[in-house]
Design an enzyme around this catalytic site. Structure first.
Site, short mmCIF file in Angstrom:
data_model
loop_
_atom_site.label_atom_id
_atom_site.label_comp_id
_atom_site.label_asym_id
_atom_site.label_seq_id
_atom_site.Cartn_x
_atom_site.Cartn_y
_atom_site.Cartn_z
N LYS A 13 -9.70 6.57 2.92
CA LYS A 13 -9.05 7.85 2.59
C LYS A 13 -8.63 7.87 1.12
O LYS A 13 -9.00 8.76 0.36
CB LYS A 13 -7.82 8.07 3.50
CG LYS A 13 -8.14 8.02 4.99
CD LYS A 13 -6.91 8.30 5.86
CE LYS A 13 -5.81 7.24 5.77
NZ LYS A 13 -6.16 5.92 6.32
N ARG A 89 0.54 12.09 11.47
CA ARG A 89 0.26 10.79 12.06
C ARG A 89 0.56 10.77 13.56
O ARG A 89 0.23 9.81 14.23
CB ARG A 89 1.23 9.79 11.47
CG ARG A 89 0.86 8.87 10.34
CD ARG A 89 -0.36 8.15 10.39
NE ARG A 89 -0.27 6.84 9.80
CZ ARG A 89 -0.39 6.56 8.51
NH1 ARG A 89 -0.59 7.49 7.64
NH2 ARG A 89 -0.32 5.32 8.10
N ARG A 128 -7.85 -5.78 -0.30
CA ARG A 128 -7.51 -4.64 -1.17
C ARG A 128 -6.50 -5.03 -2.23
O ARG A 128 -5.54 -5.73 -1.98
CB ARG A 128 -6.93 -3.50 -0.34
CG ARG A 128 -6.28 -2.42 -1.20
CD ARG A 128 -6.01 -1.16 -0.47
NE ARG A 128 -5.18 -1.32 0.69
CZ ARG A 128 -4.93 -0.34 1.56
NH1 ARG A 128 -5.46 0.85 1.38
NH2 ARG A 128 -4.16 -0.56 2.59
N ARG A 181 -0.46 -1.46 12.74
CA ARG A 181 -0.94 -0.19 12.17
C ARG A 181 -2.08 0.37 13.02
O ARG A 181 -2.17 1.57 13.25
CB ARG A 181 -1.37 -0.40 10.71
CG ARG A 181 -0.18 -0.65 9.78
CD ARG A 181 -0.60 -1.33 8.49
NE ARG A 181 -1.44 -0.52 7.63
CZ ARG A 181 -2.10 -1.00 6.57
NH1 ARG A 181 -2.02 -2.29 6.27
NH2 ARG A 181 -2.84 -0.20 5.84
P1 AP5 Z 1 -8.54 2.65 1.12
O1 AP5 Z 1 -9.33 3.83 0.70
O2 AP5 Z 1 -7.47 2.19 0.19
O3 AP5 Z 1 -7.95 2.84 2.61
P2 AP5 Z 1 -7.14 4.05 3.26
O4 AP5 Z 1 -8.02 4.79 4.20
O5 AP5 Z 1 -6.46 4.85 2.21
O6 AP5 Z 1 -6.16 3.20 4.17
P3 AP5 Z 1 -4.61 2.89 4.05
O7 AP5 Z 1 -4.45 1.43 4.41
O8 AP5 Z 1 -4.01 3.35 2.78
O9 AP5 Z 1 -4.11 3.79 5.24
P4 AP5 Z 1 -2.85 3.70 6.04
O10 AP5 Z 1 -3.02 4.92 6.85
O11 AP5 Z 1 -2.64 2.45 6.79
O12 AP5 Z 1 -1.69 3.68 4.93
P5 AP5 Z 1 -0.70 4.79 4.39
O13 AP5 Z 1 -0.47 4.52 2.96
O14 AP5 Z 1 -1.09 6.13 4.83
O15 AP5 Z 1 -9.54 1.44 1.40
C1 AP5 Z 1 -9.08 0.16 1.84
C2 AP5 Z 1 -9.87 -0.96 1.15
O16 AP5 Z 1 -11.22 -0.91 1.57
C3 AP5 Z 1 -9.90 -0.85 -0.38
O17 AP5 Z 1 -9.81 -2.14 -0.91
C4 AP5 Z 1 -11.25 -0.21 -0.67
O18 AP5 Z 1 -11.75 -0.61 -1.93
C5 AP5 Z 1 -12.11 -0.74 0.46
N1 AP5 Z 1 -13.13 0.21 0.89
C6 AP5 Z 1 -13.00 1.57 1.02
N2 AP5 Z 1 -14.16 2.12 1.47
C7 AP5 Z 1 -15.04 1.08 1.64
C8 AP5 Z 1 -16.39 0.99 2.09
N3 AP5 Z 1 -17.08 2.09 2.45
N4 AP5 Z 1 -16.96 -0.23 2.15
C9 AP5 Z 1 -16.27 -1.35 1.78
N5 AP5 Z 1 -14.99 -1.33 1.34
C10 AP5 Z 1 -14.37 -0.12 1.27
O19 AP5 Z 1 0.63 4.43 5.22
C11 AP5 Z 1 1.32 3.22 5.03
C12 AP5 Z 1 2.55 3.18 5.91
O20 AP5 Z 1 3.46 4.24 5.54
C13 AP5 Z 1 2.31 3.41 7.41
O21 AP5 Z 1 1.94 2.23 8.08
C14 AP5 Z 1 3.67 3.95 7.85
O22 AP5 Z 1 4.63 2.91 7.99
C15 AP5 Z 1 4.08 4.82 6.67
N6 AP5 Z 1 3.60 6.22 6.81
C16 AP5 Z 1 2.75 6.87 5.98
N7 AP5 Z 1 2.53 8.14 6.40
C17 AP5 Z 1 3.27 8.28 7.54
C18 AP5 Z 1 3.43 9.35 8.46
N8 AP5 Z 1 2.79 10.53 8.28
N9 AP5 Z 1 4.25 9.15 9.53
C19 AP5 Z 1 4.90 7.97 9.73
N10 AP5 Z 1 4.78 6.92 8.89
C20 AP5 Z 1 3.96 7.06 7.81
ZN ZN Z 2 -4.39 5.07 1.67
#
Ligand code: AP5
Ligand code: ZN
Length: 226
Positions: A13, A89, A128, A181
């Site tokens: 994402k 979420r 990452r 997660r």
């Molecule tokens: P990347 O693109 O960084 O992953 P992402 O989809 O953004 O995943 P996140 O880990 O950021 O999502 P998340 O939902 O767990 O975290 P968030 O910040 O929302 O890619 C990951 C890695 O893979 C990178 O190194 C990239 O280079 C590599 N990659 C990408 N595509 C690839 C491919 N095709 N092939 C190979 N490698 C690839 O949330 C964090 C925390 O915040 C949550 O756990 C929660 O505690 C809180 N939170 C956030 N939003 C809410 C909400 N709405 N409600 C409640 N709690 C929340």
């Molecule tokens: Zn993210």
């Protein structure tokens, strides 16, 4: 134009968001994860409430994140639309979002769901490295920064391509936190797709491919987004 960028942790994402922003004429990406991490870094009251839950891989309370989004979308740059990353979420957040938008005569137009099997996500998450200020993310194997030559990855070899500043690893990017997660994702987040299914606005993309292949699939469907 209100879009939800949907997918499990590590789906890509954040990686694809800047290009989607560009393809959609510059409407902003609103990542609740980035907003919460900024609050933790700044040591605000909100940050203190969220820090522990985030580190262990749990979900922050619905009220807290809904309020964050509610305030953010009032800002001028959201007038033409926005891309939600990591929000909603839970089904509860989804209902609150729909109600909030309906008040302004708006609704979600497009849900882009990136699909990746759980087994692939551990390596993506544990490898990452992120540039904190810009949110740019890299991967030691799949998307290495230019600074990483043949040395083993470390804070001195992992530098942001654009600023040369050091990259960091997220506190919740551990195998243990990832389990929580993923559990939260499957039990609480996936049901959101059924909520938007009947409206015919959900498009799924196979994101278990190289970043370039995934982008080319996204580009095709984003171009058709209303
Ligand atoms: P990347 O693109 O960084 O992953 P992402 O989809 O953004 O995943 P996140 O880990 O950021 O999502 P998340 O939902 O767990 O975290 P968030 O910040 O929302 O890619 C990951 C890695 O893979 C990178 O190194 C990239 O280079 C590599 N990659 C990408 N595509 C690839 C491919 N095709 N092939 C190979 N490698 C690839 O949330 C964090 C925390 O915040 C949550 O756990 C929660 O505690 C809180 N939170 C956030 N939003 C809410 C909400 N709405 N409600 C409640 N709690 C929340
Ligand atoms: Zn993210």
């Amino acid at each position: 134009n209100i879009m939800i960028l949907f997918g499990p942790p590590g789906a890509g994402k954040g990686s694809h968001a800047p290009k989607i922003v560009e393809a959609l004429g510059g409407i902003p990406q609103l990542s609740t994860g980035d907003m919460l991490r900024a609050a933790v870094a700044a040591g605000t009251e909100l940050g203190k409430q969220a820090e522990g839950v985030m580190k262990s891989g749990g979900l922050v309370s619905d009220e807290l994140v809904v309020n964050l989004i509610k305030e953010r979308i009032k800002e001028k740059d959201c007038a033409k639309g926005f891309i939600l990353d990591g929000f909603p979420r839970t089904v509860e957040q989804t209902k609150m979002l729909d109600a909030m938008l309906a008040k302004a005569g708006d609704k979600v137009n497009f849900v882009l769901a990136l699909e990746v099997p759980d087994a692939v996500l551990t390596e993506r998450i544990c490898g990452r490295w992120v540039h904190k200020e810009s949110g740019r993310s890299y991967h030691i194997k799949f998307a290495p920064p230019k600074s990483l030559g043949k040395q083993a990855p470390s804070v001195t070899t992992m530098l942001d391509d654009e600023t040369g500043q050091p990259l960091m690893q997220r506190k919740d990017d551990t195998e243990e936190a990832l389990k929580s997660r993923l559990e939260a994702y499957h039990s609480q987040t996936v049901p959101i797709l059924a909520h938007y299914g009947p409206a015919g606005i959900v498009t799924k993309v196979d994101a278990n491919k190289t970043p370039a292949e995934v982008w080319s699939a996204i580009e095709k469907v984003v171009g058709k987004a209303p």
